[in-house]
Design a protein around this motif. Structure first.
Motif: not given
Length: 137
Positions: A92-121
């Protein structure tokens, strides 16, 4: 997105989209399901068509959203109709990389969102998994 192949089948009164992932039949789920005017897109990692992953969290995020968009469109939806996203990241310390791309796609749409850290996928090379819900009019 031309390398993303989504197939749609009717199952139990719902439309189910498959991306051809080996996990789908093994675990018994669909990439996305449309029931009435609602589409739920399952947790989607940013895997490339050849099964590889980029080392970049931003690239994996972008790829995941491309797969989600393809699934939505196969079921008659559009990315603009997404009202909720959930993002699971392994760092989650890299959240800004995620936020940047999410913002490119959803900037005008503005859905409710959650970002959480998990141990692994489920796949160790996956850095992010994204879910999305859409209301189709």
């Amino acid at each position: 997105m031309s390398d993303i192949n989504i197939t749609v089948t009717d199952r139990h009164g719902r439309q189910c989209a498959s991306s051809g992932s080996a996990w789908e039949p093994k675990m018994g789920y669909s990439r996305a399901v449309r029931a009435g005017n609602t589409i739920a897109v399952t947790g989607t990692v940013g895997v490339n068509a050849d099964g590889s992953y980029s080392d970049s969290l931003a690239d994996q995020t972008r790829r995941s959203l491309e797969i989600i968009q393809a699934a939505l469109e196969a079921l008659g939806g559009r990315i603009e109709q997404v009202y909720r996203t959930r993002m699971y990241v392994t760092d989650v310390s890299l959240w800004e990389e995620v936020a940047s791309v999410h913002g490119e796609v959803f900037g005008d749409i503005r859905p409710a969102t959650t970002i959480v850290e998990v141990t692994r996928l489920i796949d160790d090379a996956a850095l992010i998994e994204i879910e999305a819900d859409a209301l189709v009019s």
